[in-house]
Design an enzyme around this catalytic site. Structure first.
Site, PDB file in Angstrom:
ATOM      1  N   HIS A   1      49.394  55.719   9.972  1.00 48.98           N
ATOM      2  CA  HIS A   1      48.146  56.332  10.094  1.00 48.98           C
ATOM      3  C   HIS A   1      46.821  55.630   9.247  1.00 48.98           C
ATOM      4  CE1 HIS A   1      50.298  59.090  12.208  1.00 48.98           C
ATOM      5  NE2 HIS A   1      50.930  59.886  11.275  1.00 48.98           N
TER       6      HIS A   1
ATOM      7  N   HIS B   1      50.631  60.061  16.708  1.00 49.46           N
ATOM      8  CA  HIS B   1      52.084  59.682  16.468  1.00 49.46           C
ATOM      9  C   HIS B   1      52.544  58.916  17.909  1.00 49.46           C
ATOM     10  CE1 HIS B   1      51.808  62.909  13.630  1.00 49.46           C
ATOM     11  NE2 HIS B   1      52.417  62.275  12.886  1.00 49.46           N
TER      12      HIS B   1
END
Ligand SMILES: Nc1ncnc2c1ncn2[C@@H]1O[C@H](COP(=O)(O)OP(=O)(O)O)[C@@H](O)[C@H]1O
Ligand SMILES: Nc1ncnc2c1ncn2[C@@H]1O[C@H](COP(=O)(O)OP(=O)(O)O)[C@@H](O)[C@H]1O
Ligand SMILES: [Mg+2]
Ligand SMILES: [Mg+2]
Ligand SMILES: [Mg+2]
Ligand SMILES: [Mg+2]
Lengths: 209, 334, 334, 209
Positions: free
Chosen positions: C57, C220
């Site tokens: 991320h 995700h």
């Protein structure tokens, strides 16, 4: 016909614009192969703007073509904008004051235009650029003119020569423009600018003759 | 083509409208000429820096407009150099009386359009213009008979460093000389894992197999010098750094400003991993990294891949590098 | 799979080594525990902020460590929450005696691992720990019978704002209350044009047709709530903003901090274009954007797409937002 | 065999590790469909670390399994790390001091382990999680044990029940874990955690019986 007036020059630009819009994807595909994939979009955008130039009452050929050149300079960008823009700006100059022109005047204009492309871009024949189509076109035009051909015949000869020049770019390794970065890998593809230059002359043969 | 856009023909102008909305305090955006300008008008008595080029390389150049860096960026269509009108308008808008430096990347289109703009500025008798051309890409052979090397990553470092010098009040000649110095001692090389898609073209510029990569790419989605098998990051780092170090003739004990730049579609995670390799190779060669940048600074739309830029550093360059900069794309010291 | 890496199993630790090499002055990286820490050890007498989660991320969370934001980030494997040992080590490393706030995104794995770490910290009798859980993703229905909403973009804004509050010397309870307030008045929604590939998995998490997009994705690489036909940016902006504005109950005259966030593989050009749409829609709704962020701040590897986060703003939040922050990922005022 | 000693528990973990390494891609594929594509990697990494735990001389079953639990907690991460870690930590507790165990002890341990999973994860049957495999396994084990089966028979029954529970997750809409974000779209896929839990019990039936 042996002479052309401003309305025919307008028709030339309109025809080129239609042709380029139709062929934009093809030109862009050629540019994707050895460039950056924008030549068709650039040319179509620029000539569409030229084709949309308002009709000015009693405008001379040179004034009109100067506007075309300036429009291309200010609408196209990239390498082709300044080159085609300069082509038209220089093409216009020898036609100053003329309201209808024949083979002699167009020969002069064409040579001036192509010289302008060389002055701007410094390309030589064999560099795999639009000049590879334009150079033989000038020679063929001059040859036909001195052989006594009318404007249509001269332009026809120029277009055929341009197409030959365009095809000659396929095996070449580029030495100018973006394709030169590919080195040997640039061989085996037509040059996009030589292809659009050929369209411009083919359109002239259709519209101006 | 899968992109966040409306009409592909409007992508640049709509993105500029977004920049204007996002940075109302710091930027003025001229949508007609597609210019990004510092808010507040020209800086009187200081050299102004104008750069520009095709769009699709964001944050370059629009994101580098602000205190300590550029005064204006001219945004062409995607991968298409801006036109002389834009460049002239930018030049006139930022001229504070001390001259304007054009920062031009070495591409035929950029060169010609900036040249014409400079001619027009000279004819107009307005701003005094000088130009520096960046040509740092070692993937391209330099030669008098060709177009020469492309301008890539060094452009970012140059805009930062010369921007600091202009802020200090250096003259146009001094800024030009500094810019030429930076260009002369910086080199880059890039690679791609994937192509990118020009919005108006609608399909990828090239296709690459699952096990292939392109070495020696530029920043326009163009294919590179060689298509080679995909390799581990540590080998890719060697492939990119080798020619850069050799061309610069970097010796043990020297120091550099290093940039590991993402082409747009490569995650920061991988860029830091690449930086680890670059740092390791330089350390082994006895070269110190004085300063570094890791991230997306000069991109090629959504292309996956990276480039490495090294700039031979000295005290002056590092001091100018550390000077305050306040732009959307680079910010420190303020 | 086309990525810049060596062995997929080593991607996180090698990227952290790169971060350490790139930011030697500002960050300490603990490669054994995969922690990113502020250089210089714990800040005595101030609350310390610890966040963390799966990697992939970036810049979140490691890039948000520094003055005015986090004190430590715990980096799990790609898309895998960190383990209690890491979190405990981070908690102990940053405790300056005033307590540690855990910032946890609402995922089963993150919750459980942070919970176990907090239990271990309590057993050890060391740092006093409080936890805030972010759950701002309106794509997921909130319900007592399910896992509840995901924590996404608000996490970034919260880390910035509460980081500023901790810097001011607020107590652990005050920081916790502020964090809960921020989470309570922030909402997000995301979409994807492409999937991403987890390095260890080696293939894309999902496949999308050329004319499809996923609405309501998380961070995700997971598929979203609905697969819908690709749409123009202006419609996508409506699709994302609609539920966010409705859930927040934003009224005419209110103001927000807005973030248009890239998922990693979308060029900045398109993100600014999206911001243009977001700004337009909010303006039409009479909502003022007090502050904004446009860029890649909470990503999903190389996924193409974006998310929009709105945080209902007030003077306190804007003041804390404007406070100096000096991290690799966010920097201003210093 | 009706009893198992620490070497067999070691064999269980070694066999599970081998199985998970072999099946990692399959588990990750299941997780790609309704999760985030890391379950196989997570499980294989965690159990490989457990399988590599050094042999401690004279170590009791509970001490060994506690180490397994702690290793999973510290090596797996995600949702499955705390859940499987807690499973082994709680599984170990009732076996304190034992050097060899039979159906009664394992029944107790298994129930404690599964209760631990519920305490941590708060899942109920039908939520589409590993608990959907574990819950019927506990019941089947107890049933077989009270029917007088030996350890092998009890574990065999538990593994068969787990497989049934795993298969039952396919049509379910997830209410816990990452798959719940998909809502209705989570139906039609096996739950990855229920699949790995079944592998764990199948491996137990092979190794401990
Ligand atoms: N120096 C040059 N002289 C003449 N023509 C050139 C030169 N450089 C490039 N060209 C022509 O320009 C064409 C590319 O135009 P275009 O794609 O519109 O611009 P760009 O290369 O900037 O993207 C080439 O195919 C070539 O024919
Ligand atoms: N609350 C819960 N209780 C029991 N099992 C759960 C719970 N949440 C998730 N799981 C299990 O965890 C599995 C996913 O594990 P894994 O992929 O390793 O972690 P993550 O979801 O964090 O990526 C799911 O398939 C499910 O069986
Ligand atoms: Mg081109
Ligand atoms: Mg171009
Ligand atoms: Mg995970
Ligand atoms: Mg998972």
């Amino acid at each position: 016909m042996t002479v052309a007036d401003v309305s025919q020059f307008r028709a030339w630009i309109a025809d080129t614009s239609a042709m380029l819009t139709e062929q934009a994807e093809h030109l862009t595909d050629l540019d994707r192969a050895i460039g950056d994939g924008d030549h068709g979009t650039n040319m179509a955008r620029g000539f569409a703007a030229c084709a949309a130039l308002p009709d000015a009452d009693g405008e001379g050929i040179d004034a009109y073509l100067k506007k075309v050149g300036m429009t291309l300079v200010s609408q196209v960008g990239g390498a082709s904008g300044p080159l085609y823009g300069t082509f038209f700006l220089r093409f216009a100059a020898p036609l100053a004051g003329a309201t209808s022109v024949g083979p002699t005047e167009v020969a002069q204009a064409l040579r001036a235009g192509v010289d302008g492309v060389v002055a701007r871009g410094k390309a030589e024949v064999g560099d795999k650029t639009m000049y590879d189509a334009l150079a033989p076109a000038v020679r063929a035009f001059d040859g036909a003119a001195s052989g006594g051909a009318d404007l249509a015949g001269c332009l026809e000869a120029a277009a055929v020569a341009a197409a030959g020049g365009r095809d000659s770019t396929e095996p070449l390794v580029a030495r100018k423009g973006r394709a030169s970065y590919l080195g040997e890998r640039s061989a085996g593809h037509l040059d996009p600018g030589a292809t659009s230059a050929t369209m411009l002359l083919e359109s002239a043969a259709r519209s101006l003759g | 083509m899968k992109k966040l856009l409306n009409d592909p023909a409007d992508v640049v102008v709509e993105a500029l409208a977004g920049m204007a909305a996002a940075h109302p305090d710091r930027l003025d955006v001229d949508l007609e000429h597609k210019l990004v300008l510092r808010a507040g008008g020209p800086v009187q008595g200081k050299v102004a820096l104008v750069s520009g080029g095709g769009s699709g390389h964001e944050p370059m150049h629009g994101g580098y407009v602000g205190t300590g860096m550029l005064h204006a960026a001219c945004c062409g269509e995607v991968f298409t150099s801006p036109v002389p009108d834009q460049i002239l308008a930018a030049t006139q808008a930022v001229d504070g009386g001390a001259g304007v430096l054009h920062i031009v990347k070495n591409y035929t289109g950029d060169i010609m359009n900036f040249e014409m703009a400079a001619e027009m500025a000279a004819e107009g008798g307005g701003a005094q213009v000088a130009s520096v051309v960046t040509d740092d890409d070692v993937a391209v052979q330099d030669s008098a008979y060709t177009t020469g090397r492309r301008g890539v990553g060094v452009t970012v470092l140059l805009e930062k460093i010369v921007g600091a010098a202009a802020e200090e009040g250096r003259s146009l000649e001094e800024c030009l000389a500094l810019a030429q110095k930076v260009n002369g001692q910086g080199r880059s090389m890039g690679m791609a894992l994937t192509s990118c898609t020009v919005p108006a073209a609608g399909k990828p510029t090239f296709e690459l197999g699952e096990d292939e990569m392109e070495l020696g790419i530029g920043i326009h989605g163009e294919a590179g010098r060689a298509r080679v098998p995909l390799a581990p990051a540590r080998e890719i780092a060697e492939d990119l750094l080798g020619p850069v170090v050799a061309d610069l003739g970097l010796a043990r004990g020297e120091s550099v400003i290093a940039m590991v730049n993402g082409m747009g579609g490569t995650p920061l995670l991988e860029l830091y991993l690449m930086y680890n390799e670059v740092h390791r190779i330089l350390a082994a060669a006895g070269v110190t990294v004085a300063r570094n940048l890791v991230g997306n600074y000069i991109t090629s739309l959504e292309m996956a891949g990276c480039s490495v830029t090294l700039l031979r550093a000295d005290d002056e360059l590092v001091r100018l590098w550390d000077a305050p900069v306040d732009t959307p794309g680079l910010r420190w010291g303020v």
